[in-house]
Design a protein around this motif. Structure first.
Motif, PDB file in Angstrom:
ATOM      1  N   LEU A   1      35.051 -49.290 -11.107  1.00 19.92           N
ATOM      2  CA  LEU A   1      33.799 -48.649 -11.501  1.00 19.92           C
ATOM      3  C   LEU A   1      33.521 -49.005 -12.961  1.00 19.92           C
ATOM      4  N   ASP A   2      32.845 -50.137 -13.140  1.00 15.30           N
ATOM      5  CA  ASP A   2      32.585 -50.625 -14.497  1.00 15.30           C
ATOM      6  C   ASP A   2      31.460 -49.802 -15.124  1.00 15.30           C
ATOM      7  N   GLY A   3      31.705 -49.345 -16.361  1.00 15.42           N
ATOM      8  CA  GLY A   3      30.675 -48.548 -17.034  1.00 15.42           C
ATOM      9  C   GLY A   3      30.630 -47.117 -16.543  1.00 15.42           C
ATOM     10  N   SER A   4      31.764 -46.648 -15.994  1.00 13.22           N
ATOM     11  CA  SER A   4      31.774 -45.315 -15.340  1.00 13.22           C
ATOM     12  C   SER A   4      31.267 -44.211 -16.264  1.00 13.22           C
TER      13      SER A   4
ATOM     14  N   GLY B   1      24.974 -57.467 -26.242  1.00  7.55           N
ATOM     15  CA  GLY B   1      26.084 -56.513 -26.310  1.00  7.55           C
ATOM     16  C   GLY B   1      26.781 -56.569 -27.664  1.00  7.55           C
ATOM     17  N   ASN B   2      27.568 -55.536 -27.938  1.00  3.12           N
ATOM     18  CA  ASN B   2      28.378 -55.477 -29.165  1.00  3.12           C
ATOM     19  C   ASN B   2      27.540 -55.747 -30.414  1.00  3.12           C
ATOM     20  N   LEU B   3      26.394 -55.138 -30.491  1.00  3.67           N
ATOM     21  CA  LEU B   3      25.496 -55.368 -31.644  1.00  3.67           C
ATOM     22  C   LEU B   3      26.146 -54.984 -32.963  1.00  3.67           C
ATOM     23  N   ARG B   4      27.133 -54.098 -32.914  1.00  2.00           N
ATOM     24  CA  ARG B   4      27.825 -53.695 -34.165  1.00  2.00           C
ATOM     25  C   ARG B   4      28.415 -54.933 -34.864  1.00  2.00           C
ATOM     26  N   ALA B   5      28.632 -56.006 -34.110  1.00  2.00           N
ATOM     27  CA  ALA B   5      29.259 -57.225 -34.671  1.00  2.00           C
ATOM     28  C   ALA B   5      28.350 -57.902 -35.694  1.00  2.00           C
TER      29      ALA B   5
ATOM     30  N   ARG C   1      16.711 -55.950 -22.749  1.00  2.00           N
ATOM     31  CA  ARG C   1      17.137 -55.193 -21.576  1.00  2.00           C
ATOM     32  C   ARG C   1      18.651 -54.990 -21.661  1.00  2.00           C
ATOM     33  N   TYR C   2      19.085 -53.854 -22.236  1.00  2.00           N
ATOM     34  CA  TYR C   2      20.519 -53.578 -22.392  1.00  2.00           C
ATOM     35  C   TYR C   2      20.786 -52.106 -22.094  1.00  2.00           C
ATOM     36  N   SER C   3      21.650 -51.848 -21.073  1.00  2.00           N
ATOM     37  CA  SER C   3      21.910 -50.448 -20.708  1.00  2.00           C
ATOM     38  C   SER C   3      23.304 -49.999 -21.136  1.00  2.00           C
ATOM     39  N   GLY C   4      24.200 -50.951 -21.439  1.00  2.00           N
ATOM     40  CA  GLY C   4      25.593 -50.598 -21.709  1.00  2.00           C
ATOM     41  C   GLY C   4      26.453 -50.712 -20.474  1.00  2.00           C
ATOM     42  N   GLY C   5      25.855 -51.095 -19.353  1.00  2.00           N
ATOM     43  CA  GLY C   5      26.631 -51.361 -18.140  1.00  2.00           C
ATOM     44  C   GLY C   5      26.508 -52.846 -17.810  1.00  2.00           C
ATOM     45  N   MET C   6      27.639 -53.547 -17.861  1.00  2.00           N
ATOM     46  CA  MET C   6      27.583 -55.009 -17.634  1.00  2.00           C
ATOM     47  C   MET C   6      27.009 -55.333 -16.267  1.00  2.00           C
ATOM     48  N   VAL C   7      27.410 -54.569 -15.234  1.00  2.00           N
ATOM     49  CA  VAL C   7      26.968 -54.911 -13.876  1.00  2.00           C
ATOM     50  C   VAL C   7      25.452 -54.780 -13.742  1.00  2.00           C
TER      51      VAL C   7
ATOM     52  N   ILE D   1      19.678 -63.721 -20.729  1.00  2.00           N
ATOM     53  CA  ILE D   1      21.023 -63.969 -21.269  1.00  2.00           C
ATOM     54  C   ILE D   1      21.673 -62.634 -21.604  1.00  2.00           C
ATOM     55  N   PHE D   2      22.952 -62.500 -21.235  1.00  2.00           N
ATOM     56  CA  PHE D   2      23.781 -61.343 -21.594  1.00  2.00           C
ATOM     57  C   PHE D   2      24.862 -61.870 -22.536  1.00  2.00           C
ATOM     58  N   ALA D   3      24.980 -61.224 -23.687  1.00  2.00           N
ATOM     59  CA  ALA D   3      25.965 -61.697 -24.678  1.00  2.00           C
ATOM     60  C   ALA D   3      26.896 -60.553 -25.041  1.00  2.00           C
ATOM     61  N   TYR D   4      28.193 -60.845 -25.120  1.00  2.00           N
ATOM     62  CA  TYR D   4      29.133 -59.879 -25.653  1.00  2.00           C
ATOM     63  C   TYR D   4      30.166 -60.634 -26.491  1.00  2.00           C
ATOM     64  N   PRO D   5      29.860 -60.848 -27.776  1.00  2.00           N
ATOM     65  CA  PRO D   5      30.761 -61.635 -28.634  1.00  2.00           C
ATOM     66  C   PRO D   5      31.934 -60.813 -29.160  1.00  2.00           C
TER      67      PRO D   5
ATOM     68  N   GLY E   1      36.452 -59.981 -27.947  1.00  2.00           N
ATOM     69  CA  GLY E   1      35.442 -59.137 -27.295  1.00  2.00           C
ATOM     70  C   GLY E   1      36.095 -58.026 -26.506  1.00  2.00           C
ATOM     71  N   LYS E   2      35.338 -57.366 -25.670  1.00  2.00           N
ATOM     72  CA  LYS E   2      35.819 -56.187 -24.938  1.00  2.00           C
ATOM     73  C   LYS E   2      36.027 -56.478 -23.452  1.00  2.00           C
ATOM     74  N   LEU E   3      35.308 -57.433 -22.918  1.00  2.00           N
ATOM     75  CA  LEU E   3      35.246 -57.600 -21.463  1.00  2.00           C
ATOM     76  C   LEU E   3      36.413 -58.440 -20.953  1.00  2.00           C
ATOM     77  N   ARG E   4      36.902 -58.047 -19.766  1.00  2.00           N
ATOM     78  CA  ARG E   4      38.130 -58.647 -19.228  1.00  2.00           C
ATOM     79  C   ARG E   4      37.816 -59.894 -18.431  1.00  2.00           C
ATOM     80  N   LEU E   5      38.630 -60.919 -18.641  1.00  2.00           N
ATOM     81  CA  LEU E   5      38.410 -62.201 -17.964  1.00  2.00           C
ATOM     82  C   LEU E   5      38.519 -62.049 -16.445  1.00  2.00           C
TER      83      LEU E   5
ATOM     84  N   PHE F   1      38.874 -59.317 -14.359  1.00  2.00           N
ATOM     85  CA  PHE F   1      38.224 -58.261 -13.578  1.00  2.00           C
ATOM     86  C   PHE F   1      36.704 -58.238 -13.703  1.00  2.00           C
ATOM     87  N   GLU F   2      36.194 -58.768 -14.825  1.00  2.00           N
ATOM     88  CA  GLU F   2      34.731 -58.669 -15.050  1.00  2.00           C
ATOM     89  C   GLU F   2      34.089 -60.044 -15.185  1.00  2.00           C
ATOM     90  N   CYS F   3      34.603 -60.857 -16.126  1.00  2.00           N
ATOM     91  CA  CYS F   3      33.883 -62.079 -16.498  1.00  2.00           C
ATOM     92  C   CYS F   3      33.989 -63.187 -15.460  1.00  2.00           C
TER      93      CYS F   3
HETATM   94  P1  P6P Z   1      29.501 -51.375 -25.622  1.00  2.00           P
HETATM   95  C1  P6P Z   1      31.268 -50.625 -20.038  1.00  2.00           C
HETATM   96  O1  P6P Z   1      32.148 -49.756 -20.743  1.00  2.00           O
HETATM   97  C2  P6P Z   1      31.603 -52.050 -20.445  1.00  2.00           C
HETATM   98  O2  P6P Z   1      32.924 -52.342 -20.092  1.00  2.00           O
HETATM   99  C3  P6P Z   1      30.629 -53.027 -19.814  1.00  2.00           C
HETATM  100  O3  P6P Z   1      30.181 -52.614 -18.571  1.00  2.00           O
HETATM  101  C4  P6P Z   1      29.506 -53.085 -20.832  1.00  2.00           C
HETATM  102  O4  P6P Z   1      28.792 -54.303 -20.833  1.00  2.00           O
HETATM  103  C5  P6P Z   1      30.248 -52.901 -22.154  1.00  2.00           C
HETATM  104  O5  P6P Z   1      31.439 -52.172 -21.854  1.00  2.00           O
HETATM  105  C6  P6P Z   1      29.430 -52.112 -23.132  1.00  2.00           C
HETATM  106  O6  P6P Z   1      30.133 -52.125 -24.336  1.00  2.00           O
HETATM  107  O7  P6P Z   1      30.287 -51.917 -26.773  1.00  2.00           O
HETATM  108  O8  P6P Z   1      28.035 -51.766 -25.686  1.00  2.00           O
HETATM  109  O9  P6P Z   1      29.695 -49.923 -25.341  1.00  2.00           O
END
Ligand code: P6P
Length: 304
Positions: free
Chosen positions: A100-103, A183-187, A209-215, A228-232, A240-244, A246-248
């Motif tokens: 459950l990504d982004g639970s 994603g990760n705009l704090r960067a 278009r960014y909700s904080g849920g990758m899916v 384009i979805f970016a998470y540097p 970065g935060k996202l797992r190779l 399970f997610e990417c």
């Molecule tokens: P941030 C959700 O927690 C997640 O793993 C992805 O689904 C999502 O793209 C990313 O983290 C959001 O991260 O830093 O924007 O909270």
């Protein structure tokens, strides 16, 4: 519209792989039902990343495990919520998943998802995403939908009230268009390269278009056929935060099958080798031209 079985039999997916897809499909239906009614609070446990697990994370993982344990063709599983891969038997298929990504978005009633990568392997260590034989994402939004590839393009199924998954979109393709999910705009505070790219997207009039849920965020790119979805990475998490695994990698397989691309800034996500289950990676995924732009603008960043 064709149903799940008619579609995959129609494109010649073999019985064993179809059986694995059926197990995934059933677990998604059960998770979809539970999301609507189960408490969104914390489970009181932490996952391998030290992140608090929500009751829903644990429940979704259990639903999937229970389904997969009943399918003798699935010999190996790995979950983002568990520390190690688990051998179930001698089945030829190995399925890795983020249950459950982004639970944490459920308690603010935003869409969340599940991610599945299917291999023929007896370990996930040493694999590359290019070895996947199928990938599935489930989106739990106003509707529950699946995006599926078995290496023959990307299709969408929608869950009906019956409940049944019916084919709702075929031949999903990514073209060009101005939409970005930064994603990760704090960067941007330390990465001037990322700040400049975000400013470029804005100056060019890209739709944010960014909700904080990758899916759901990447699903939107599939369904709009653009973006384009970016998470540097940045100094706090260089990879970065996202797992190779399970997610990417599953997302990258789907995206390449839809005519898009997915990169870590230097190489295709699908060519990265899995060294360990918790491996993270920066990811730039979407239209080919957009991914190339990210590689040009962000690919030379090194942890200073
Ligand atoms: P941030 C959700 O927690 C997640 O793993 C992805 O689904 C999502 O793209 C990313 O983290 C959001 O991260 O830093 O924007 O909270």
């Amino acid at each position: 519209m064709a149903n799940f079985c008619e579609y995959f039999k129609g494109i010649g997916v073999n019985e064993p792989l179809f059986s694995v897809l059926e197990s995934i499909k059933k677990s998604v239906r059960l998770i979809s039902e539970q999301i609507k009614k189960v408490d969104t609070g914390k489970a009181g446990t932490k996952n391998v990343y030290g992140e608090d697990q929500l009751a829903l994370d644990v429940l979704a993982d259990k639903i999937i495990q229970d389904e997969f344990k009943q399918n003798f063709l699935i010999g190996l599983i790995a979950s983002e919520e568990l520390p190690n891969e688990i051998k179930l038997g001698d089945g030829e298929y190995a399925v890795c998943y983020d249950p459950l990504d982004g639970s944490s978005l459920v308690d603010v009633n935003l869409a969340v998802g599940s991610i599945f990568g299917i291999y023929k392997a007896n370990s996930f260590i040493g694999r590359t995403g290019r070895e996947q034989v199928a990938a599935v994402i489930a989106i739990y939004g106003p509707r529950t939908t699946l995006l599926v590839t078995t290496g023959d393009g990307v299709v969408e199924f929608r869950l009906t009230d019956e409940p049944r998954f019916i084919l709702s979109k075929k031949n999903i393709r990514i073209e060009e268009g101005k939409m970005f999910a930064p994603g990760n705009l704090r960067a941007v505070r330390e990465r001037k390269d990322y700040l400049e790219l975000v400013q470029w997207w804005m100056n060019e009039g890209y739709t944010l278009r960014y909700s904080g849920g990758m899916v759901p965020d990447v699903n939107q790119i599939f369904l709009k056929g653009k973006g384009i979805f970016a998470y540097p990475g940045y100094s706090e998490c260089p990879q970065g935060k996202l797992r190779l695994l399970f997610e990417c990698a599953p997302m990258a397989f789907l995206m390449e099958q839809a005519g898009g691309a997915a990169s870590d800034g230097r190489m295709s996500i699908l060519d990265q080798k899995v060294e360990h289950l918790e491996q993270r990676t920066p990811i730039y995924i979407g239209a080919k031209k957009e991914v190339k732009r990210c590689e040009r603008k962000l690919g030379n960043w090194e942890m200073s």
